[in-house]
Design a protein around this motif. Structure first.
Motif, PDB file in Angstrom:
ATOM      1  N   MET A   1      11.512  -1.620  35.145  1.00  0.00           N
ATOM      2  CA  MET A   1      11.054  -2.997  35.214  1.00  0.00           C
ATOM      3  C   MET A   1       9.976  -3.163  34.139  1.00  0.00           C
ATOM      4  O   MET A   1       9.097  -2.336  34.001  1.00  0.00           O
ATOM      5  CB  MET A   1      10.497  -3.297  36.600  1.00  0.00           C
ATOM      6  N   SER A   2      10.062  -4.266  33.420  1.00  0.00           N
ATOM      7  CA  SER A   2       9.111  -4.498  32.334  1.00  0.00           C
ATOM      8  C   SER A   2       7.781  -5.014  32.872  1.00  0.00           C
ATOM      9  O   SER A   2       7.657  -5.426  34.026  1.00  0.00           O
ATOM     10  CB  SER A   2       9.686  -5.506  31.340  1.00  0.00           C
ATOM     11  N   ILE A   3       6.794  -5.012  32.012  1.00  0.00           N
ATOM     12  CA  ILE A   3       5.456  -5.463  32.396  1.00  0.00           C
ATOM     13  C   ILE A   3       5.459  -6.959  32.718  1.00  0.00           C
ATOM     14  O   ILE A   3       4.717  -7.411  33.586  1.00  0.00           O
ATOM     15  CB  ILE A   3       4.421  -5.119  31.306  1.00  0.00           C
ATOM     16  N   TYR A   4       6.319  -7.719  32.038  1.00  0.00           N
ATOM     17  CA  TYR A   4       6.368  -9.164  32.276  1.00  0.00           C
ATOM     18  C   TYR A   4       6.920  -9.484  33.662  1.00  0.00           C
ATOM     19  O   TYR A   4       6.415 -10.370  34.349  1.00  0.00           O
ATOM     20  CB  TYR A   4       7.199  -9.856  31.196  1.00  0.00           C
ATOM     21  N   MET A   5       7.945  -8.757  34.049  1.00  0.00           N
ATOM     22  CA  MET A   5       8.489  -8.964  35.397  1.00  0.00           C
ATOM     23  C   MET A   5       7.474  -8.550  36.455  1.00  0.00           C
ATOM     24  O   MET A   5       7.357  -9.189  37.498  1.00  0.00           O
ATOM     25  CB  MET A   5       9.789  -8.175  35.568  1.00  0.00           C
ATOM     26  N   THR A   6       6.744  -7.492  36.184  1.00  0.00           N
ATOM     27  CA  THR A   6       5.714  -7.054  37.123  1.00  0.00           C
ATOM     28  C   THR A   6       4.627  -8.110  37.251  1.00  0.00           C
ATOM     29  O   THR A   6       4.174  -8.417  38.359  1.00  0.00           O
ATOM     30  CB  THR A   6       5.102  -5.717  36.663  1.00  0.00           C
ATOM     31  N   LEU A   7       4.205  -8.692  36.123  1.00  0.00           N
ATOM     32  CA  LEU A   7       3.192  -9.746  36.160  1.00  0.00           C
ATOM     33  C   LEU A   7       3.694 -10.976  36.911  1.00  0.00           C
ATOM     34  O   LEU A   7       2.952 -11.581  37.691  1.00  0.00           O
ATOM     35  CB  LEU A   7       2.772 -10.131  34.741  1.00  0.00           C
ATOM     36  N   LEU A   8       4.950 -11.343  36.691  1.00  0.00           N
ATOM     37  CA  LEU A   8       5.509 -12.485  37.417  1.00  0.00           C
ATOM     38  C   LEU A   8       5.600 -12.191  38.909  1.00  0.00           C
ATOM     39  O   LEU A   8       5.350 -13.066  39.736  1.00  0.00           O
ATOM     40  CB  LEU A   8       6.887 -12.842  36.859  1.00  0.00           C
ATOM     41  N   LEU A   9       5.940 -10.968  39.253  1.00  0.00           N
ATOM     42  CA  LEU A   9       6.004 -10.585  40.655  1.00  0.00           C
ATOM     43  C   LEU A   9       4.630 -10.643  41.305  1.00  0.00           C
ATOM     44  O   LEU A   9       4.475 -11.179  42.413  1.00  0.00           O
ATOM     45  CB  LEU A   9       6.590  -9.174  40.782  1.00  0.00           C
ATOM     46  N   VAL A  10       3.630 -10.140  40.615  1.00  0.00           N
ATOM     47  CA  VAL A  10       2.267 -10.179  41.147  1.00  0.00           C
ATOM     48  C   VAL A  10       1.783 -11.621  41.272  1.00  0.00           C
ATOM     49  O   VAL A  10       1.164 -11.999  42.270  1.00  0.00           O
ATOM     50  CB  VAL A  10       1.315  -9.338  40.257  1.00  0.00           C
ATOM     51  N   ALA A  11       2.085 -12.449  40.273  1.00  0.00           N
ATOM     52  CA  ALA A  11       1.686 -13.858  40.338  1.00  0.00           C
ATOM     53  C   ALA A  11       2.373 -14.562  41.508  1.00  0.00           C
ATOM     54  O   ALA A  11       1.747 -15.343  42.237  1.00  0.00           O
ATOM     55  CB  ALA A  11       2.016 -14.559  39.028  1.00  0.00           C
ATOM     56  N   GLY A  12       3.653 -14.282  41.707  1.00  0.00           N
ATOM     57  CA  GLY A  12       4.375 -14.880  42.827  1.00  0.00           C
ATOM     58  C   GLY A  12       3.825 -14.458  44.169  1.00  0.00           C
ATOM     59  O   GLY A  12       3.672 -15.271  45.085  1.00  0.00           O
ATOM     60  N   MET A  13       3.489 -13.190  44.282  1.00  0.00           N
ATOM     61  CA  MET A  13       2.902 -12.712  45.532  1.00  0.00           C
ATOM     62  C   MET A  13       1.523 -13.333  45.758  1.00  0.00           C
ATOM     63  O   MET A  13       1.160 -13.649  46.884  1.00  0.00           O
ATOM     64  CB  MET A  13       2.789 -11.180  45.515  1.00  0.00           C
ATOM     65  N   GLY A  14       0.772 -13.523  44.686  1.00  0.00           N
ATOM     66  CA  GLY A  14      -0.532 -14.183  44.801  1.00  0.00           C
ATOM     67  C   GLY A  14      -0.393 -15.603  45.303  1.00  0.00           C
ATOM     68  O   GLY A  14      -1.175 -16.063  46.144  1.00  0.00           O
ATOM     69  N   VAL A  15       0.617 -16.310  44.796  1.00  0.00           N
ATOM     70  CA  VAL A  15       0.853 -17.682  45.254  1.00  0.00           C
ATOM     71  C   VAL A  15       1.236 -17.692  46.726  1.00  0.00           C
ATOM     72  O   VAL A  15       0.760 -18.535  47.497  1.00  0.00           O
ATOM     73  CB  VAL A  15       1.952 -18.342  44.390  1.00  0.00           C
ATOM     74  N   LEU A  16       2.081 -16.758  47.127  1.00  0.00           N
ATOM     75  CA  LEU A  16       2.492 -16.699  48.537  1.00  0.00           C
ATOM     76  C   LEU A  16       1.312 -16.399  49.454  1.00  0.00           C
ATOM     77  O   LEU A  16       1.152 -17.052  50.496  1.00  0.00           O
ATOM     78  CB  LEU A  16       3.573 -15.633  48.723  1.00  0.00           C
ATOM     79  N   VAL A  17       0.485 -15.448  49.079  1.00  0.00           N
ATOM     80  CA  VAL A  17      -0.671 -15.099  49.913  1.00  0.00           C
ATOM     81  C   VAL A  17      -1.668 -16.256  49.938  1.00  0.00           C
ATOM     82  O   VAL A  17      -2.209 -16.608  50.999  1.00  0.00           O
ATOM     83  CB  VAL A  17      -1.334 -13.794  49.408  1.00  0.00           C
TER      84      VAL A  17
END
Length: 78
Positions: A1-17
């Protein structure tokens, strides 16, 4: 998994929380106002009725994340 997908995943989880805690705080405010359904809307909400609306915020955040995915797949994941 690339760094960009990881950043998008973290951002999405931040929005959910963040959305979970925001909804939780609104629910607690509703419990305090039981029986007083026609109470006055706070001045801050009256001044910014569209910005403070969680539904509009959800659509705006979803659009931003979808745009990030489109940019990612168009530019980076060729």
């Amino acid at each position: 998994m690339s760094i960009y997908m990881t950043l998008l995943l973290v951002a999405g989880m931040g929005v959910l929380v963040g959305g979970l805690f925001y909804t939780w705080s609104l629910g607690k405010g509703q419990k305090r106002a039981q029986g007083n359904l026609d109470s006055q809307v706070p001045d801050v909400v009256q001044e910014h009725a569209y910005i403070r609306n969680p539904i509009f915020l959800t659509y705006i955040i979803f659009g931003f994340i979808a745009l990030l995915f489109v940019i990612y797949f168009a530019v980076i994941a060729r």
